[in-house]
Design an enzyme around this catalytic site. Sequence first.
Site, PDB file in Angstrom:
ATOM      1  NE  ARG A  91      -3.696  -0.635   2.458  1.00  0.00           N
ATOM      2  CZ  ARG A  91      -4.881  -0.800   1.869  1.00  0.00           C
ATOM      3  NH1 ARG A  91      -5.438   0.199   1.226  1.00  0.00           N
ATOM      4  NH2 ARG A  91      -5.515  -1.943   1.941  1.00  0.00           N
ATOM      5  NE  ARG A 160     -22.004   2.670   4.096  1.00  0.00           N
ATOM      6  CZ  ARG A 160     -21.337   1.608   3.716  1.00  0.00           C
ATOM      7  NH1 ARG A 160     -21.640   0.428   4.211  1.00  0.00           N
ATOM      8  NH2 ARG A 160     -20.368   1.697   2.847  1.00  0.00           N
TER       9      ARG A 160
END
Length: 213
Positions: A91, A160
Amino acid sequence: MSKRRLMMLGPPGAGKGTQAKRVAADLGIPHISTGDMLREARRKGTTMGLEAARFMDAGQLVPDEVVIGIVRDRLDEEDARAGFILDGFPRTRAQAEALQEMGVTLDAVLNIVVSDEAVIGRLGGRISCPACGAVYHEAFTPPDADDVCNACGHQGLVKRDDDQPEAIKKRLEGYHAQTAPLIAFYDEVGILESIDGEQAPDAVNESICKVIG
Ligand SMILES: [Zn+2]
């Protein structure tokens, strides 16, 4: 000989997971998702898994050395000898360098490119059911009846907080800040392959197949 040691890179909403699973099935190699692995290590109760669980339970990012340890163990398993597709790892540039130091060489890094506008369009259209968690998309996969959940019949679907445009922009900024050095790293190594992720899923798969050879 096709490229079989792969890594999939792309912003949230790029369809990375779906594409990675498809490539894994086509080539008969494992799809190695760090998110799945962390959950698995935790379930098995390995030292690394318990270590990772401590951070996940506290809502913190799992530190590099823990993630790297879990990936190293996974890549040592028999089914990963002939190839693998990494999803969600490395990452950061530090993780990429650690992977290299482990002696793991990749054949190709598949960078699924989707513009910020397209990501906001994809993720910003998501609505979900507060009762059962089912997810819909206003434009692409709306519920059968307006504002009613197909799965449980609950009335009143919501957007959301993390699917609000502002929240998505924040996530994208974080993604770009972290990923730009990673992209530069693999570009230097000479194995970065950019794939147009705004095509239909089948066309994205075709582009990937061309690159893999
Ligand atoms: Zn529901």
